[in-house]
Design an enzyme around this catalytic site. Structure first.
Site, mmCIF file in Angstrom:
data_model
loop_
_atom_site.group_PDB
_atom_site.id
_atom_site.type_symbol
_atom_site.label_atom_id
_atom_site.label_comp_id
_atom_site.label_asym_id
_atom_site.label_seq_id
_atom_site.Cartn_x
_atom_site.Cartn_y
_atom_site.Cartn_z
ATOM 1 N N TYR A 175 17.387 104.715 91.336
ATOM 2 C CA TYR A 175 16.149 103.956 91.611
ATOM 3 C C TYR A 175 16.511 102.711 92.416
ATOM 4 O O TYR A 175 15.849 102.403 93.418
ATOM 5 C CB TYR A 175 15.418 103.594 90.314
ATOM 6 C CG TYR A 175 14.183 102.747 90.588
ATOM 7 C CD1 TYR A 175 13.101 103.276 91.295
ATOM 8 C CD2 TYR A 175 14.123 101.414 90.190
ATOM 9 C CE1 TYR A 175 11.975 102.492 91.588
ATOM 10 C CE2 TYR A 175 13.005 100.631 90.477
ATOM 11 C CZ TYR A 175 11.936 101.172 91.176
ATOM 12 O OH TYR A 175 10.830 100.407 91.469
ATOM 13 N N SER A 193 11.337 95.909 95.410
ATOM 14 C CA SER A 193 11.528 95.613 93.979
ATOM 15 C C SER A 193 12.693 94.651 93.835
ATOM 16 O O SER A 193 13.564 94.586 94.721
ATOM 17 C CB SER A 193 11.837 96.906 93.224
ATOM 18 O OG SER A 193 12.227 96.627 91.890
ATOM 19 N N ARG A 230 -3.565 112.204 92.586
ATOM 20 C CA ARG A 230 -4.606 112.514 91.593
ATOM 21 C C ARG A 230 -6.017 112.332 92.170
ATOM 22 O O ARG A 230 -6.571 111.239 92.183
ATOM 23 C CB ARG A 230 -4.379 111.662 90.334
ATOM 24 C CG ARG A 230 -3.175 112.143 89.534
ATOM 25 C CD ARG A 230 -2.778 111.187 88.452
ATOM 26 N NE ARG A 230 -2.142 109.974 88.949
ATOM 27 C CZ ARG A 230 -1.664 108.994 88.181
ATOM 28 N NH1 ARG A 230 -1.766 109.085 86.874
ATOM 29 N NH2 ARG A 230 -1.084 107.925 88.726
ATOM 30 N N LYS A 248 15.338 101.530 96.243
ATOM 31 C CA LYS A 248 14.678 100.258 96.587
ATOM 32 C C LYS A 248 15.560 99.401 97.511
ATOM 33 O O LYS A 248 15.039 98.629 98.320
ATOM 34 C CB LYS A 248 14.270 99.510 95.310
ATOM 35 C CG LYS A 248 13.100 100.179 94.589
ATOM 36 C CD LYS A 248 11.842 100.195 95.487
ATOM 37 C CE LYS A 248 10.631 100.805 94.825
ATOM 38 N NZ LYS A 248 9.429 100.757 95.671
ATOM 39 N N GLY A 303 -1.921 101.028 88.899
ATOM 40 C CA GLY A 303 -1.013 99.894 89.036
ATOM 41 C C GLY A 303 -1.265 98.994 90.235
ATOM 42 O O GLY A 303 -2.406 98.612 90.526
ATOM 43 N N PRO A 307 8.458 93.018 93.597
ATOM 44 C CA PRO A 307 8.073 92.566 92.256
ATOM 45 C C PRO A 307 9.208 92.746 91.256
ATOM 46 O O PRO A 307 10.043 93.649 91.396
ATOM 47 C CB PRO A 307 6.911 93.492 91.885
ATOM 48 C CG PRO A 307 6.536 94.224 93.149
ATOM 49 C CD PRO A 307 7.778 94.253 93.976
ATOM 50 N N ASN A 347 3.164 101.583 99.167
ATOM 51 C CA ASN A 347 3.329 101.253 97.745
ATOM 52 C C ASN A 347 3.714 102.441 96.879
ATOM 53 O O ASN A 347 4.349 102.276 95.838
ATOM 54 C CB ASN A 347 2.002 100.634 97.265
ATOM 55 C CG ASN A 347 1.894 100.576 95.762
ATOM 56 O OD1 ASN A 347 2.526 99.733 95.118
ATOM 57 N ND2 ASN A 347 1.107 101.485 95.174
HETATM 58 P P1 NDP Z 1 2.302 103.219 88.890
HETATM 59 O O1 NDP Z 1 3.018 104.349 88.249
HETATM 60 O O2 NDP Z 1 1.211 102.564 88.149
HETATM 61 O O3 NDP Z 1 1.752 103.661 90.325
HETATM 62 C C1 NDP Z 1 2.484 104.496 91.183
HETATM 63 C C2 NDP Z 1 1.578 105.006 92.274
HETATM 64 O O4 NDP Z 1 2.357 105.768 93.198
HETATM 65 C C3 NDP Z 1 0.476 105.889 91.747
HETATM 66 O O5 NDP Z 1 -0.729 105.595 92.386
HETATM 67 C C4 NDP Z 1 0.944 107.279 92.110
HETATM 68 O O6 NDP Z 1 -0.180 108.110 92.401
HETATM 69 C C5 NDP Z 1 1.717 107.021 93.414
HETATM 70 N N1 NDP Z 1 2.708 108.064 93.655
HETATM 71 C C6 NDP Z 1 3.808 108.338 92.920
HETATM 72 N N2 NDP Z 1 4.438 109.416 93.402
HETATM 73 C C7 NDP Z 1 3.717 109.834 94.485
HETATM 74 C C8 NDP Z 1 3.858 110.902 95.395
HETATM 75 N N3 NDP Z 1 4.867 111.783 95.302
HETATM 76 N N4 NDP Z 1 2.936 111.030 96.384
HETATM 77 C C9 NDP Z 1 1.917 110.159 96.482
HETATM 78 N N5 NDP Z 1 1.727 109.126 95.636
HETATM 79 C C10 NDP Z 1 2.618 108.972 94.647
HETATM 80 O O7 NDP Z 1 3.446 102.158 89.244
HETATM 81 P P2 NDP Z 1 3.389 100.731 89.994
HETATM 82 O O8 NDP Z 1 2.041 100.364 90.407
HETATM 83 O O9 NDP Z 1 4.155 99.785 89.163
HETATM 84 O O10 NDP Z 1 4.296 101.088 91.256
HETATM 85 C C11 NDP Z 1 3.886 100.879 92.584
HETATM 86 C C12 NDP Z 1 5.094 100.474 93.414
HETATM 87 O O11 NDP Z 1 5.621 99.252 92.910
HETATM 88 C C13 NDP Z 1 6.240 101.489 93.378
HETATM 89 O O12 NDP Z 1 6.803 101.580 94.672
HETATM 90 C C14 NDP Z 1 7.241 100.835 92.412
HETATM 91 O O13 NDP Z 1 8.554 101.239 92.670
HETATM 92 C C15 NDP Z 1 7.019 99.371 92.736
HETATM 93 N N6 NDP Z 1 7.455 98.418 91.739
HETATM 94 C C16 NDP Z 1 6.964 98.461 90.452
HETATM 95 C C17 NDP Z 1 7.401 97.525 89.520
HETATM 96 C C18 NDP Z 1 6.968 97.561 88.094
HETATM 97 O O14 NDP Z 1 7.654 96.913 87.253
HETATM 98 N N7 NDP Z 1 5.881 98.201 87.735
HETATM 99 C C19 NDP Z 1 8.335 96.459 89.921
HETATM 100 C C20 NDP Z 1 8.796 96.543 91.265
HETATM 101 C C21 NDP Z 1 8.337 97.461 92.148
HETATM 102 P P3 NDP Z 1 -0.337 109.653 91.960
HETATM 103 O O15 NDP Z 1 0.451 109.837 90.696
HETATM 104 O O16 NDP Z 1 -1.800 109.829 91.812
HETATM 105 O O17 NDP Z 1 0.235 110.399 93.119
HETATM 106 C C1 8X3 Z 2 10.594 97.982 88.923
HETATM 107 C C2 8X3 Z 2 11.305 96.854 88.260
HETATM 108 O O1 8X3 Z 2 13.327 96.273 86.828
HETATM 109 O O2 8X3 Z 2 11.974 98.177 86.155
HETATM 110 O O3 8X3 Z 2 10.996 98.140 90.229
HETATM 111 O O4 8X3 Z 2 13.412 98.334 88.082
HETATM 112 S S1 8X3 Z 2 12.565 97.447 87.290
#
Ligand code: NDP
Ligand code: 8X3
Length: 251
Positions: free
Chosen positions: A152, A139, A36, A156, A14, A182, A86
């Site tokens: 959640y 977020s 991972r 945030k 992501g 975002p 992130n």
């Molecule tokens: P993804 O699920 O694609 O990525 C999440 C990342 O966080 C992965 O690389 C995962 O790596 C890592 N992660 C999760 N849990 C852990 C942990 N316990 N320890 C270490 N690493 C961890 O989601 P996004 O890219 O969308 O999310 C990234 C950020 O953006 C988050 O903070 C999310 O809340 C925020 N966000 C996302 C939005 C969306 O709509 N997608 C909107 C707003 C904010 P691994 O599993 O390998 O540990």
């Molecule tokens: C991720 C955006 O709307 O799914 O933070 O919570 S939402």
């Protein structure tokens, strides 16, 4: 400009991965983190042609490991200029009265406490060097609460408060602090939220054009390439079809 070093948590997919790819193309040295290990190795192999990469596989909830690993970085990576906080996810989408306590623990421990641990481990060197840039990934869920978003959204909102607190307390130290918030971004986020239910996850992004991870990476890149006196303190980014957490123009 001297080559900078960035640490990105959640770089295995992501927004974190897209940011790593963009930073690598701009020759930023990278410390890439995530649980991972296999993915980290594959990503490092792909991005090695652009820049030097150091990978660290750990869970941000594991306080001791966070401090051990970030306190013993190889010399070439020990001066972190940019921290992208992130790593995080939503776990579940349930009314509060039906929520799972393990989902609540995961969101508060990862999204809030994990961000704090990593920041505390990285800050001493930034303070010593009187420079650094922390970008917290918040977020729209940190700006408004939506039905079933309860914990959640709380996590945030905490990121929003911590971002403000960091900026206040670090004022005068030379360290920039800002948050990027975002809206809906098509990543693995919903797959994690719905515990691998891919059709439910795909449905979240159907009928409109959501943001892509690269869109957020470009905003982060903008923030880290401003002149020294400019700090992007708080930015919210939504796709054209989204007006709020609950108002999305689906066709
Ligand atoms: P993804 O699920 O694609 O990525 C999440 C990342 O966080 C992965 O690389 C995962 O790596 C890592 N992660 C999760 N849990 C852990 C942990 N316990 N320890 C270490 N690493 C961890 O989601 P996004 O890219 O969308 O999310 C990234 C950020 O953006 C988050 O903070 C999310 O809340 C925020 N966000 C996302 C939005 C969306 O709509 N997608 C909107 C707003 C904010 P691994 O599993 O390998 O540990
Ligand atoms: C991720 C955006 O709307 O799914 O933070 O919570 S939402």
């Amino acid at each position: 400009m001297q080559q900078r070093t960035a640490l990105i948590t959640g770089a295995t997919s992501g927004i974190g991965l897209a940011t790593a790819q963009l930073f690598a193309q701009h020759n930023i040295k990278l410390i890439l983190c995530g649980r991972r290990q296999e993915r980290l190795q594959k990503i490092a192999a792909e991005l090695n042609e652009y820049t030097q990469i150091h990978t660290l596989s750990f869970d941000v909830r594991d306080k001791k490991t966070v401090f051990d690993l970030l306190g013993s970085l190889p010399d070439a990576f020990s001066e972190i200029d940019i921290l992208i906080n992130n790593a995080g996810n939503a776990h579940g989408l349930d009314p509060i009265q039906e929520g799972s306590t393990s989902d609540w623990d995961a969101m508060l421990d990862i999204n809030v406490k994990g961000l704090l641990y990593v920041s505390k481990a990285v800050l001493p060197k930034m303070l010593e060097r009187k420079q650094g840039h922390i970008i917290n990934i918040g977020s729209t869920a940190g700006k408004e609460v939506y039905p079933k978003g309860n914990v959640y959204c709380a996590s945030k909102h905490a990121v929003d408060a911590i971002n403000q607190g960091m900026r206040l307390d670090l004022n005068g130290t030379g360290i920039k602090v800002g948050v990027v918030n975002p809206g809906l971004v098509a990543t693995e986020f919903s797959e994690v939220r719905f515990k691998g239910d891919t059709s439910r996850a795909e449905n979240v992004y159907k009928g409109f054009t959501p943001l892509q991870a690269k869109d957020i990476a470009e905003v982060i890149w903008f923030a880290v390439t401003r002149p020294p006196h400019v700090n992007i303190a708080d930015l919210t980014v939504m796709c054209l079809d989204q007006a709020s957490s609950t108002i999305v123009n689906k066709r």
